[in-house]
Design a protein around this motif. Structure first.
Motif, PDB file in Angstrom:
ATOM      1  N   LEU A  50      27.558 -15.783   2.254  1.00 28.14           N
ATOM      2  CA  LEU A  50      26.520 -15.781   3.095  1.00 28.14           C
ATOM      3  C   LEU A  50      25.770 -14.582   1.977  1.00 28.14           C
ATOM      4  CD1 LEU A  50      23.615 -16.786   3.635  1.00 28.14           C
ATOM      5  CD2 LEU A  50      24.454 -15.248   6.034  1.00 28.14           C
ATOM      6  N   THR A  51      26.783 -13.374   1.881  1.00 28.25           N
ATOM      7  CA  THR A  51      26.472 -11.961   1.770  1.00 28.25           C
ATOM      8  C   THR A  51      26.664 -12.221   0.173  1.00 28.25           C
ATOM      9  OG1 THR A  51      27.681 -11.755   3.327  1.00 28.25           O
ATOM     10  CG2 THR A  51      27.319 -10.181   1.188  1.00 28.25           C
ATOM     11  N   ILE A  52      26.808 -13.426  -0.345  1.00 33.63           N
ATOM     12  CA  ILE A  52      26.895 -12.997  -2.295  1.00 33.63           C
ATOM     13  C   ILE A  52      25.018 -13.881  -2.492  1.00 33.63           C
ATOM     14  CG2 ILE A  52      27.237 -14.159  -4.016  1.00 33.63           C
ATOM     15  CD1 ILE A  52      30.221 -14.180  -3.162  1.00 33.63           C
ATOM     16  N   ILE A  53      24.496 -14.947  -2.131  1.00 33.09           N
ATOM     17  CA  ILE A  53      23.943 -14.507  -1.410  1.00 33.09           C
ATOM     18  C   ILE A  53      22.467 -14.402  -2.099  1.00 33.09           C
ATOM     19  CG2 ILE A  53      21.795 -17.155  -1.049  1.00 33.09           C
ATOM     20  CD1 ILE A  53      24.135 -19.184  -0.259  1.00 33.09           C
ATOM     21  N   VAL A  54      23.025 -13.018  -0.559  1.00 33.87           N
ATOM     22  CA  VAL A  54      21.220 -12.529  -0.107  1.00 33.87           C
ATOM     23  C   VAL A  54      21.563 -11.582  -1.144  1.00 33.87           C
ATOM     24  CG1 VAL A  54      21.421 -10.774   1.364  1.00 33.87           C
ATOM     25  CG2 VAL A  54      22.036 -12.434   2.002  1.00 33.87           C
ATOM     26  N   ALA A  55      23.030 -11.035  -1.779  1.00 27.87           N
ATOM     27  CA  ALA A  55      22.700 -10.127  -3.167  1.00 27.87           C
ATOM     28  C   ALA A  55      21.688 -10.441  -4.125  1.00 27.87           C
ATOM     29  CB  ALA A  55      24.097  -9.521  -3.205  1.00 27.87           C
ATOM     30  N   ILE A  56      22.443 -11.389  -4.436  1.00 28.85           N
ATOM     31  CA  ILE A  56      21.145 -11.993  -5.412  1.00 28.85           C
ATOM     32  C   ILE A  56      20.094 -11.866  -5.294  1.00 28.85           C
ATOM     33  CG2 ILE A  56      20.676 -14.057  -6.660  1.00 28.85           C
ATOM     34  CD1 ILE A  56      24.032 -15.166  -6.176  1.00 28.85           C
ATOM     35  N   VAL A  57      19.153 -12.254  -3.556  1.00 28.24           N
ATOM     36  CA  VAL A  57      17.798 -12.252  -3.223  1.00 28.24           C
ATOM     37  C   VAL A  57      17.625 -10.969  -3.782  1.00 28.24           C
ATOM     38  CG1 VAL A  57      16.657 -12.349  -1.174  1.00 28.24           C
ATOM     39  CG2 VAL A  57      18.178 -14.759  -2.097  1.00 28.24           C
ATOM     40  N   PHE A  58      18.359 -10.040  -3.626  1.00 26.23           N
ATOM     41  CA  PHE A  58      17.980  -8.280  -2.885  1.00 26.23           C
ATOM     42  C   PHE A  58      17.546  -8.310  -4.831  1.00 26.23           C
ATOM     43  CE2 PHE A  58      19.267  -7.790   1.061  1.00 26.23           C
ATOM     44  CZ  PHE A  58      18.301  -7.131   1.477  1.00 26.23           C
ATOM     45  N   PHE A  59      19.236  -9.167  -5.952  1.00 31.34           N
ATOM     46  CA  PHE A  59      18.724  -8.159  -7.078  1.00 31.34           C
ATOM     47  C   PHE A  59      17.935  -8.849  -7.440  1.00 31.34           C
ATOM     48  CE2 PHE A  59      20.203  -8.741 -11.649  1.00 31.34           C
ATOM     49  CZ  PHE A  59      20.372  -7.733 -12.465  1.00 31.34           C
ATOM     50  N   ILE A  60      17.074 -10.278  -7.114  1.00 30.96           N
ATOM     51  CA  ILE A  60      16.015 -10.575  -7.913  1.00 30.96           C
ATOM     52  C   ILE A  60      14.877  -9.857  -7.234  1.00 30.96           C
ATOM     53  CG2 ILE A  60      14.782 -12.328  -7.826  1.00 30.96           C
ATOM     54  CD1 ILE A  60      16.970 -14.584  -7.468  1.00 30.96           C
ATOM     55  N   PHE A  61      14.743  -9.511  -5.991  1.00 31.98           N
ATOM     56  CA  PHE A  61      13.408  -8.708  -6.037  1.00 31.98           C
ATOM     57  C   PHE A  61      13.149  -7.681  -6.555  1.00 31.98           C
ATOM     58  CE2 PHE A  61      13.550  -9.863  -0.673  1.00 31.98           C
ATOM     59  CZ  PHE A  61      13.058 -11.230  -1.122  1.00 31.98           C
ATOM     60  N   GLY A  62      14.744  -6.598  -7.198  1.00 29.22           N
ATOM     61  CA  GLY A  62      15.415  -5.168  -8.571  1.00 29.22           C
ATOM     62  C   GLY A  62      14.380  -5.697  -9.033  1.00 29.22           C
ATOM     63  N   LEU A  63      14.790  -6.687  -9.215  1.00 30.65           N
ATOM     64  CA  LEU A  63      14.072  -7.415 -11.029  1.00 30.65           C
ATOM     65  C   LEU A  63      13.033  -7.650 -10.732  1.00 30.65           C
ATOM     66  CD1 LEU A  63      17.268  -9.703 -12.593  1.00 30.65           C
ATOM     67  CD2 LEU A  63      16.883  -7.650 -12.877  1.00 30.65           C
ATOM     68  N   TYR A  64      12.162  -8.087 -10.428  1.00 35.14           N
ATOM     69  CA  TYR A  64      10.251  -8.336  -9.616  1.00 35.14           C
ATOM     70  C   TYR A  64       9.783  -6.953 -10.107  1.00 35.14           C
ATOM     71  CZ  TYR A  64       9.813 -13.354 -10.115  1.00 35.14           C
ATOM     72  OH  TYR A  64       9.879 -14.563 -10.875  1.00 35.14           O
ATOM     73  N   GLY A  65      10.423  -6.302  -9.000  1.00 38.22           N
ATOM     74  CA  GLY A  65      10.128  -4.758  -8.999  1.00 38.22           C
ATOM     75  C   GLY A  65       9.951  -3.977 -10.606  1.00 38.22           C
ATOM     76  N   LEU A  66      11.185  -4.386 -10.646  1.00 37.03           N
ATOM     77  CA  LEU A  66      11.025  -3.557 -12.119  1.00 37.03           C
ATOM     78  C   LEU A  66      10.221  -4.640 -13.476  1.00 37.03           C
ATOM     79  CD1 LEU A  66      15.006  -2.813 -12.408  1.00 37.03           C
ATOM     80  CD2 LEU A  66      12.939  -1.316 -12.005  1.00 37.03           C
ATOM     81  N   SER A  67       9.602  -5.346 -14.052  1.00 37.48           N
ATOM     82  CA  SER A  67       9.356  -5.726 -13.910  1.00 37.48           C
ATOM     83  C   SER A  67       7.843  -6.113 -13.618  1.00 37.48           C
ATOM     84  CB  SER A  67       9.796  -7.931 -13.977  1.00 37.48           C
ATOM     85  OG  SER A  67       8.388  -8.787 -14.542  1.00 37.48           O
ATOM     86  N   ALA A  68       7.265  -5.718 -12.440  1.00 39.65           N
ATOM     87  CA  ALA A  68       6.041  -5.317 -12.336  1.00 39.65           C
ATOM     88  C   ALA A  68       5.778  -3.846 -12.961  1.00 39.65           C
ATOM     89  CB  ALA A  68       6.055  -5.361 -10.519  1.00 39.65           C
ATOM     90  N   ALA A  69       6.758  -2.854 -12.788  1.00 33.22           N
ATOM     91  CA  ALA A  69       6.519  -1.996 -13.358  1.00 33.22           C
ATOM     92  C   ALA A  69       6.656  -1.345 -14.597  1.00 33.22           C
ATOM     93  CB  ALA A  69       7.671  -0.940 -12.654  1.00 33.22           C
ATOM     94  N   ASN A  70       6.943  -2.597 -15.514  1.00 33.65           N
ATOM     95  CA  ASN A  70       6.883  -2.464 -17.163  1.00 33.65           C
ATOM     96  C   ASN A  70       8.410  -2.034 -17.345  1.00 33.65           C
ATOM     97  OD1 ASN A  70       4.072  -3.994 -17.446  1.00 33.65           O
ATOM     98  ND2 ASN A  70       3.705  -1.728 -17.083  1.00 33.65           N
ATOM     99  N   LYS A  71       9.130  -2.532 -16.612  1.00 33.85           N
ATOM    100  CA  LYS A  71      11.150  -1.707 -17.033  1.00 33.85           C
ATOM    101  C   LYS A  71      11.793  -2.756 -17.663  1.00 33.85           C
ATOM    102  CE  LYS A  71       9.567   2.496 -15.953  1.00 33.85           C
ATOM    103  NZ  LYS A  71       9.817   3.033 -17.457  1.00 33.85           N
ATOM    104  N   PHE A  72      11.212  -4.342 -16.630  1.00 38.59           N
ATOM    105  CA  PHE A  72      11.645  -5.471 -17.607  1.00 38.59           C
ATOM    106  C   PHE A  72      10.567  -6.446 -18.047  1.00 38.59           C
ATOM    107  CE2 PHE A  72      14.114  -9.420 -15.695  1.00 38.59           C
ATOM    108  CZ  PHE A  72      14.947  -8.876 -16.746  1.00 38.59           C
ATOM    109  N   ARG A  73      11.246  -7.532 -18.688  1.00 40.33           N
ATOM    110  CA  ARG A  73      10.237  -8.776 -19.252  1.00 40.33           C
ATOM    111  C   ARG A  73       9.350  -9.579 -17.855  1.00 40.33           C
ATOM    112  NH1 ARG A  73      11.408 -13.804 -18.698  1.00 40.33           N
ATOM    113  NH2 ARG A  73      13.651 -14.534 -17.650  1.00 40.33           N
ATOM    114  N   LYS A  74       8.678  -9.629 -18.794  1.00 38.93           N
ATOM    115  CA  LYS A  74       7.410 -10.173 -17.413  1.00 38.93           C
ATOM    116  C   LYS A  74       8.171 -11.381 -16.853  1.00 38.93           C
ATOM    117  CE  LYS A  74       2.342 -11.105 -16.755  1.00 38.93           C
ATOM    118  NZ  LYS A  74       1.849 -12.286 -16.082  1.00 38.93           N
TER     119      LYS A  74
END
Length: 140
Positions: A50-74
């Motif tokens: 469960l902790t690993i799944i939660v960490a993956i969700v946080f990581f995906i949220f982070g990637l979306y934030g960086l993507s919206a900030a144009n720091k990562f692919r769209k």
């Protein structure tokens, strides 16, 4: 704002994974020790999974934030996902504060977690509004 929200989520994801080395202590500090102990009674690996799944969700949220900030692919569905993330954080933060107040179970730690969730939610909400408002003005 989106970049900061993205990096904060990635740090939270990493903290979840690192915290697994001291899982019992981490669960107690975050106030979920009893729930994780109950989950471990069903199967000893469930709290870790469960902790690993939660960490993956946080990581995906982070990637979306960086993507919206144009720091990562769209990433796909970028605009609605940014506002969904904002909504999840704001609902968690505000909802928990309201529920704890109604139940009279406010703790300093839970209040801090709720305020952090509200701040991250506002980073995504305000950052998303700024980003797409600026893009719409360019298009007009």
């Amino acid at each position: 704002m989106l970049k900061l929200g993205g990096y904060i989520n990635i740090v939270i994801a990493i903290a979840h994974i690192v915290g697994l080395f001291w899982a019992d202590k981490m669960f107690e500090i975050t106030g979920i020790g009893k729930e994780m102990a109950t989950l471990a009674q069903k199967h000893s690996t469930l709290p870790y999974l469960l902790t690993i799944i939660v960490a993956i969700v946080f990581f995906i949220f982070g990637l979306y934030g960086l993507s919206a900030a144009n720091k990562f692919r769209k990433l796909p569905f970028l605009k609605p996902v940014i506002f969904l993330i904002a909504g999840i954080y704001l609902l968690r933060g505000i909802g928990e504060l309201i529920a704890d107040t109604i139940q009279g179970t406010n703790s300093i730690a839970e209040t801090i977690y709720s305020l952090v969730a509200i701040i991250i939610g506002l980073l995504f909400l305000i950052g998303g509004l700024q980003k797409w408002r600026a893009e719409n003005n360019i298009l007009l």
